[in-house]
Enzyme design. Sequence first.
Site, PDB file in Angstrom:
ATOM      1  N   TRP A 101     -27.716   3.642   6.578  1.00 56.88           N
ATOM      2  CA  TRP A 101     -26.612   3.875   5.862  1.00 56.88           C
ATOM      3  C   TRP A 101     -26.091   3.173   4.722  1.00 56.88           C
ATOM      4  O   TRP A 101     -25.528   3.665   3.516  1.00 56.88           O
ATOM      5  CB  TRP A 101     -25.401   4.650   6.740  1.00 56.88           C
ATOM      6  CG  TRP A 101     -26.041   5.361   7.657  1.00 56.88           C
ATOM      7  CD1 TRP A 101     -26.015   5.472   9.067  1.00 56.88           C
ATOM      8  CD2 TRP A 101     -26.301   6.874   7.269  1.00 56.88           C
ATOM      9  NE1 TRP A 101     -26.446   6.470   9.557  1.00 56.88           N
ATOM     10  CE2 TRP A 101     -26.751   7.410   8.544  1.00 56.88           C
ATOM     11  CE3 TRP A 101     -26.538   7.529   6.288  1.00 56.88           C
ATOM     12  CZ2 TRP A 101     -27.343   8.905   8.762  1.00 56.88           C
ATOM     13  CZ3 TRP A 101     -27.366   8.762   6.101  1.00 56.88           C
ATOM     14  CH2 TRP A 101     -27.346   9.226   7.230  1.00 56.88           C
ATOM     15  N   ASP A 171     -17.359   2.095   5.424  1.00 59.95           N
ATOM     16  CA  ASP A 171     -17.944   3.384   6.150  1.00 59.95           C
ATOM     17  C   ASP A 171     -17.708   3.376   7.579  1.00 59.95           C
ATOM     18  O   ASP A 171     -18.477   2.376   8.098  1.00 59.95           O
ATOM     19  CB  ASP A 171     -19.321   3.541   5.684  1.00 59.95           C
ATOM     20  CG  ASP A 171     -19.985   4.704   6.190  1.00 59.95           C
ATOM     21  OD1 ASP A 171     -19.147   5.323   7.209  1.00 59.95           O
ATOM     22  OD2 ASP A 171     -21.333   4.825   6.018  1.00 59.95           O
ATOM     23  N   LYS A 195     -19.081  12.202  13.828  1.00 59.51           N
ATOM     24  CA  LYS A 195     -19.810  11.329  15.005  1.00 59.51           C
ATOM     25  C   LYS A 195     -18.438  11.095  15.976  1.00 59.51           C
ATOM     26  O   LYS A 195     -18.848  11.291  17.250  1.00 59.51           O
ATOM     27  CB  LYS A 195     -19.795   9.874  14.311  1.00 59.51           C
ATOM     28  CG  LYS A 195     -20.693   9.861  13.118  1.00 59.51           C
ATOM     29  CD  LYS A 195     -22.137  10.115  13.433  1.00 59.51           C
ATOM     30  CE  LYS A 195     -23.008  10.912  12.046  1.00 59.51           C
ATOM     31  NZ  LYS A 195     -23.303   9.583  11.178  1.00 59.51           N
TER      32      LYS A 195
HETATM   33  C1  LIG Z   1     -24.019   9.611   9.794  1.00 58.77           C
HETATM   34  C2  LIG Z   1     -23.547   8.722   8.995  1.00 58.77           C
HETATM   35  C3  LIG Z   1     -23.540   8.902   7.636  1.00 58.77           C
HETATM   36  C4  LIG Z   1     -23.992  10.096   6.887  1.00 58.77           C
HETATM   37  O1  LIG Z   1     -23.039  11.082   7.424  1.00 58.77           O
HETATM   38  P1  LIG Z   1     -23.258  12.769   6.528  1.00 58.77           P
HETATM   39  O2  LIG Z   1     -21.934  13.054   6.747  1.00 58.77           O
HETATM   40  O3  LIG Z   1     -24.578  13.376   6.947  1.00 58.77           O
HETATM   41  O4  LIG Z   1     -23.521  12.424   5.077  1.00 58.77           O
HETATM   42  C5  LIG Z   1     -23.110   7.906   6.880  1.00 58.77           C
HETATM   43  N1  LIG Z   1     -22.660   6.677   7.471  1.00 58.77           N
HETATM   44  C6  LIG Z   1     -22.728   6.413   8.743  1.00 58.77           C
HETATM   45  C7  LIG Z   1     -22.363   5.033   9.236  1.00 58.77           C
HETATM   46  C8  LIG Z   1     -23.194   7.250   9.699  1.00 58.77           C
HETATM   47  O5  LIG Z   1     -23.232   7.261  11.005  1.00 58.77           O
END
Ligand SMILES: *Cc1c(COP(=O)(O)O)cnc(C)c1O
Length: 360
Positions: A101, A171, A195
């Site tokens: 990511w 993030d 998540k």
């Molecule tokens: C799942 C995830 C993403 C991507 O998320 P989307 O909502 O599918 O774009 C980005 N960063 C992290 C750390 C993730 O776990």
Amino acid sequence: MSRVYNFSAGPAVLPEEVLKEAAAEMLDYNGTGMSVMEMSHRSKAYQEIIDTAEADLRELMDIPDNYKVLFLQGGASLQFAMIPMNLMKHGEADYIVTGQWAKKAYQEAQKYGKANKIASSEDKTFSYIPDVSDLPISENADYVYICENNTIYGTKYKELPDTKGKLLVSDVSSCFLSEPVDVTKYGVIYGGVQKNIGPAGVVIVIIREDLITDDVLEGTPTMLKYKTHADAGSLYNTPPAYGIYICGKVFKWLKRKGGLAAMKEYNEKKAKILYDFLDESRLFKGTVEKKDRSLMNVPFVTGDKELDAKFVKESQAAGFENLKGHRTVGGMRASIYNAMPIEGVEALVAFMKKFEEENL
Ligand SMILES: *Cc1c(COP(=O)(O)O)cnc(C)c1O
């Protein structure tokens, strides 16, 4: 009805209490005679839902008044573009690449300016967090970017990087609300909610007020300017209304559970059960450097691909869903977010012990 133990990395398990409440309110939300799904986002009832959600999140994370909370769409992945479009005022930013990511965010940023990879753990399949205590931060960098919990690889920063005065952008998709955070250390904290918080389709951005300006990259679409959404209280256009409502219910659930300090304690207790077993097991082993282990995502392997596949198959038959690891790591991964009860982790470890005895 029977519920499985769902170890999915995302979309992931939600608190049963929240699902039951939502079910009870499906046809008639709070005397409105309609579902939240059917409601105008300009109605008084909806305004109250989004205001309460924001207030509860502010309380949970102790978000200072000079930070805005935005409920947006496009998933975490759209932020990979929005962040450089809005924040690269000098056209340059530093990225720490600790997983897929972070790498995607770094690659996306290259479209909008000069993105510098100032550290990486790709040399060892992202199985650790690099030393971030004294990085070569670029003089012109507008921000330093991290992915705080690496969902696929199961690592987490235990110390934030020393950004040498630069803005930190993080993030937190897969560790959102899993423990207390000091918001003042960040310029931007953001995460997709699927998540650890709610249904896919909502991304929450917590951003320091002074960073929200009209001075964005030329050509930035209206919808991709933070200012558009900040000025409109996340109601510039129709928001992911039902998703925000569920997030609000999860915030209430977290408050009932005692808040983020209590969550951290519970998450540490859960993760310890699994990690302690992995450390003593003669069959299974964790894939991550111990000091960098995530409390949320726990990858593990047997060392034998066929045995891994057998484990995934048998565990599923026994009521443990989504334990297959990401294709780039192989093996297994147990995601044990806030809503995974400790009984789920205990049952998983008991199953792993039995599997070990049968297969050694
Ligand atoms: C799942 C995830 C993403 C991507 O998320 P989307 O909502 O599918 O774009 C980005 N960063 C992290 C750390 C993730 O776990």
